[in-house]
Design a protein around this motif. Structure first.
Motif, PDB file in Angstrom:
ATOM      1  N   ASN A 131       0.814  -1.216   0.000  1.00  0.00           N
ATOM      2  CA  ASN A 131       0.000   0.000   0.000  1.00  0.00           C
ATOM      3  C   ASN A 131       0.845   1.263   0.000  1.00  0.00           C
ATOM      4  O   ASN A 131       0.308   2.372  -0.012  1.00  0.00           O
ATOM      5  CB  ASN A 131      -0.927   0.015   1.221  1.00  0.00           C
ATOM      6  N   SER A 132       2.166   1.093   0.024  1.00  0.00           N
ATOM      7  CA  SER A 132       3.052   2.255   0.104  1.00  0.00           C
ATOM      8  C   SER A 132       3.139   3.006  -1.216  1.00  0.00           C
ATOM      9  O   SER A 132       3.651   4.122  -1.271  1.00  0.00           O
ATOM     10  CB  SER A 132       4.455   1.817   0.547  1.00  0.00           C
ATOM     11  N   GLY A 133       2.638   2.400  -2.301  1.00  0.00           N
ATOM     12  CA  GLY A 133       2.639   3.065  -3.603  1.00  0.00           C
ATOM     13  C   GLY A 133       3.937   2.835  -4.356  1.00  0.00           C
ATOM     14  O   GLY A 133       4.952   2.428  -3.792  1.00  0.00           O
ATOM     15  N   GLY A 134       3.901   3.118  -5.658  1.00  0.00           N
ATOM     16  CA  GLY A 134       5.095   2.949  -6.478  1.00  0.00           C
ATOM     17  C   GLY A 134       5.366   1.493  -6.796  1.00  0.00           C
ATOM     18  O   GLY A 134       4.526   0.611  -6.607  1.00  0.00           O
ATOM     19  N   GLU A 135       6.575   1.229  -7.279  1.00  0.00           N
ATOM     20  CA  GLU A 135       6.973  -0.123  -7.628  1.00  0.00           C
ATOM     21  C   GLU A 135       7.134  -0.974  -6.369  1.00  0.00           C
ATOM     22  O   GLU A 135       7.476  -0.467  -5.301  1.00  0.00           O
ATOM     23  CB  GLU A 135       8.292  -0.104  -8.407  1.00  0.00           C
ATOM     24  N   ILE A 136       6.884  -2.276  -6.515  1.00  0.00           N
ATOM     25  CA  ILE A 136       7.039  -3.190  -5.383  1.00  0.00           C
ATOM     26  C   ILE A 136       8.516  -3.318  -5.035  1.00  0.00           C
ATOM     27  O   ILE A 136       9.356  -3.571  -5.901  1.00  0.00           O
ATOM     28  CB  ILE A 136       6.445  -4.568  -5.719  1.00  0.00           C
ATOM     29  N   ASP A 137       8.840  -3.116  -3.772  1.00  0.00           N
ATOM     30  CA  ASP A 137      10.216  -3.245  -3.295  1.00  0.00           C
ATOM     31  C   ASP A 137      10.499  -4.730  -3.061  1.00  0.00           C
ATOM     32  O   ASP A 137      10.151  -5.290  -2.022  1.00  0.00           O
ATOM     33  CB  ASP A 137      10.389  -2.447  -1.998  1.00  0.00           C
ATOM     34  N   GLN A 138      11.131  -5.373  -4.050  1.00  0.00           N
ATOM     35  CA  GLN A 138      11.347  -6.814  -3.980  1.00  0.00           C
ATOM     36  C   GLN A 138      12.229  -7.216  -2.800  1.00  0.00           C
ATOM     37  O   GLN A 138      12.004  -8.247  -2.169  1.00  0.00           O
ATOM     38  CB  GLN A 138      11.965  -7.318  -5.295  1.00  0.00           C
TER      39      GLN A 138
END
Length: 229
Positions: A180-187
């Protein structure tokens, strides 16, 4: 027995630990005596439960560790374009039941655990991923790689049971906060989170959002007529 047939020995209070002598049991045995517990069940109505929702996933907590010592139960909505990524648990067992929609699913050990797309995997016996439809059930024992993805244009809905509780409850809370933090998924953040909750990440978690369908163009003549009104 004492006078009047009354046993003079004191009765053990409920919950006391009583050690029986060998003359009453084959060997000395510890017995816990306690009051009978009247258990009550849980009925969750349609739409009941706590729901956490993001663009990437919606999870409703139906049965938690507060209600069951065996498993947590969730209703999960999988949006179009979501791929959970292949992963495995060393000690957890999971059960999936597809209620609505379609998903690509797999649950097997591949010949090679490639890091890109689990839909290219094949087991030594020739198994590959399948397209699951409503009514499909998937059982995943500990150690078995598994994955699901929604390649269609419509959401899918499934029931998930994860044992033991409450690990998956905490995992979902933290994962959905991350998504839900927005932007690209932090893998790297997803991988660190999954390691903490007995999840070995084998291929990346992805959410490729469907492209918005552009509105049909309005002919110039129609636009002029509309403006003249």
């Amino acid at each position: 027995m004492g006078a009047g047939g009354v046993d003079p020995r004191p009765r053990e209070a409920a919950g006391d630990v009583v050690t029986r002598r060998p003359d009453r049991y084959p060997r000395e045995t510890t017995v816990y005596e306690c009051d009978t517990v009247r258990a009550e069940g849980l009925i969750v109505p349609p739409g009941g439960g706590r729901t956490i929702k993001t663009a990437a996933q919606e999870v409703t907590f139906k049965v938690t560790g507060a209600h069951s010592a065996v498993a947590s139960t969730f209703e999960v909505t999988v949006p179009p374009g979501f791929d959970v990524g292949a992963h495995a648990h060393s000690r957890s067992e999971e059960l999936f039941y597809l209620i609505e929609g379609e998903l690509d699913v797999m649950a097997f050990e591949p010949k090679v655990r490639t890091r890109d797309d689990w839909r290219e995997w094949e087991s030594p016996s020739g198994r590959r991923h399948v397209r699951a439809t409503a009514g499909t059930m998937i059982l995943v024992p500990p150690g078995c790689p598994h994955a699901f993805a929604n390649p269609t244009g419509s959401p899918a809905r499934m029931l998930l049971q994860a044992a033991p509780p409450p690990d998956h409850e905490r995992y979902f809370e933290e994962l959905l906060e991350l998504l839900n933090s927005g932007g690209e998924i932090d893998q790297s953040a997803v991988e660190r989170l999954r390691i903490r909750y007995d999840i070995e990440q084998l291929t990346p978690l992805r959410h490729i959002r469907p492209q918005a369908v552009p509105a049909p163009a309005v002919p110039a003549s129609a636009a002029s007529q509309e403006a003249a009104r």
